[in-house]
Design an enzyme around this catalytic site. Structure first.
Site, short mmCIF file in Angstrom:
data_model
loop_
_atom_site.label_atom_id
_atom_site.label_comp_id
_atom_site.label_asym_id
_atom_site.label_seq_id
_atom_site.Cartn_x
_atom_site.Cartn_y
_atom_site.Cartn_z
N ASP A 105 28.12 49.13 38.70
CA ASP A 105 28.08 47.67 38.79
C ASP A 105 27.95 47.26 40.25
O ASP A 105 28.68 47.76 41.12
CB ASP A 105 29.37 47.09 38.19
CG ASP A 105 29.30 45.58 38.02
OD1 ASP A 105 28.80 45.13 36.98
OD2 ASP A 105 29.75 44.86 38.95
N ASN A 116 23.12 35.93 44.59
CA ASN A 116 22.35 34.90 43.90
C ASN A 116 22.64 33.51 44.47
O ASN A 116 21.72 32.69 44.64
CB ASN A 116 22.68 34.93 42.40
CG ASN A 116 21.93 36.00 41.65
OD1 ASN A 116 20.82 36.39 42.04
ND2 ASN A 116 22.52 36.52 40.59
N ASP A 135 16.84 39.16 41.77
CA ASP A 135 15.98 39.98 40.91
C ASP A 135 15.36 41.14 41.69
O ASP A 135 15.20 42.25 41.17
CB ASP A 135 14.87 39.12 40.29
CG ASP A 135 15.39 38.20 39.19
OD1 ASP A 135 16.56 38.37 38.79
OD2 ASP A 135 14.63 37.33 38.74
N GLU A 181 24.43 42.62 36.27
CA GLU A 181 24.27 43.52 37.42
C GLU A 181 24.86 44.88 37.12
O GLU A 181 25.20 45.64 38.03
CB GLU A 181 24.92 42.92 38.67
CG GLU A 181 26.41 42.72 38.58
CD GLU A 181 26.83 41.35 38.03
OE1 GLU A 181 27.97 40.95 38.31
OE2 GLU A 181 26.02 40.70 37.36
#
Length: 326
Positions: free
Chosen positions: A184, A192, A201, A227
């Site tokens: 993770d 973000n 992305d 993620e």
């Protein structure tokens, strides 16, 4: 004005005759046993390319002997290759095209040359099979798309769950060792929020590539959450898996993205577990997930190993045999 009883009777008789003719045609279709009719009937029973090629090979072998058949195609950039039989140095090769679309290449091999009459029959059989092959190719493309993550291009959570279930079943049946790593990205939401979802992305795509580069060709990488990535690693032990998990994290820390002149970097936490024989896929995943949570709790950017499986996680495969006293 009342209906004419005679015309109604005639209409009823004609309909009965028409239905009887249809039934006779249906029975004839089912009974006809020439290779073209059999092939046509059988190839409407499945949309699986592997099964279709097996059917085609079986029916072809009944009229034209051969040693090997291969089918090659590319679906959404993914290669498809099916091989049946082996040997043969003489080859007939056919591009499968229908209505301007290409649906792969079929090659047939054997030790002696194919006669012109045999090639004619092969081409006629391919003409019978091409519509079923087209339908199977289209189905395969849709099915692959449903199992692929649109951002990273790697398999998605649905594909992961299917694969984990298969590996758990194989491990329980044959006792083969298999590991699961859950990885993770740390503080991904802040990336973000600060740099935008486009940058996020890009980080996800770079992460997928980094994980693939850090693992073996026999390992499979999946995006299973926003993620979060899952990696299934067959035939590996605890120490080797810990090394792979650390190598994955190190590869991720090397990712650098430039966002308006500012470098964007990310770290990752990992948890891993080796499946215990008799353990379900859900219990196996839960242990690895708890290890990942522990890595997060211990400050992130580290790897933690799952606790040993508890007896409640395991279904003893030989319990019935022991209970019978065998």
């Amino acid at each position: 004005m009342p209906s004419n009883p005679t015309s109604l009777t005639n209409a009823g008789s004609e309909r009965a005759q028409a239905l009887a003719d249809l039934e006779r045609l249906s029975l004839q279709w089912q009974r006809d046993d020439d290779v073209f009719m059999r092939l046509c009937r059988r190839m409407t029973t499945t949309l699986d390319l592997q099964e279709l090629m097996a059917i085609f090979a079986e029916e072809l072998a009944s009229v034209v002997p051969f040693d090997r058949l291969t089918y090659q195609n590319t679906t959404d950039g993914q290669p498809v290759e099916i091989k049946i039989g082996q040997g043969g140095n003489h080859r007939c090769e056919y591009g499968l095209n229908l209505a301007g679309e290409h649906f792969g290449m079929l090659s047939i091999f054997r030790r002696m040359r194919f006669a012109e009459q045999e090639q004619t029959v092969i081409e006629q059989m391919l003409g019978t099979a091409i519509h079923s092959i087209r339908n199977a190719c289209r189905y395969d493309a849709v099915h692959r798309a449903s199992l692929t993550d649109v951002v990273t291009g790697i398999p998605n959570k649905r594909a992961f769950e299917d694969a984990l279930g298969r590996e758990a079943s194989l491990g329980n049946r044959h006792g083969e060792r298999c590991a699961l790593i859950l990885c993770d990205l740390d503080h991904f939401k802040s990336i973000n929020d600060r740099y935008g979802h486009l940058a996020g992305d890009q980080i996800l795509r770079a992460t997928a590539l980094a994980i693939e580069d850090a693992t073996r060709c026999t390992d499979t990488v999946y995006r299973i959450g926003g993620e979060e990535f899952g990696i299934i690693l067959p035939h590996i032990g605890d120490k080797e898996c810990a090394l792979v998990a650390d190598r994955i994290r190190e590869a991720i820390t090397c990712i650098t993205l430039d966002s308006e002149g500012e470098p964007v970097r990310v770290t990752a936490s990992a948890g891993f577990g080796i499946q215990s024989r008799g353990e379900s896929a859900d219990a196996w995943f839960k242990r690895a997930d708890e290890a990942l949570y522990q890595a997060k709790s211990d400050g992130r950017d580290c790897t933690r190993q799952a606790r040993p499986a508890q007896n409640s996680d395991i279904t003893f495969i030989d319990s019935n045999r022991r209970n019978r006293g065998d």
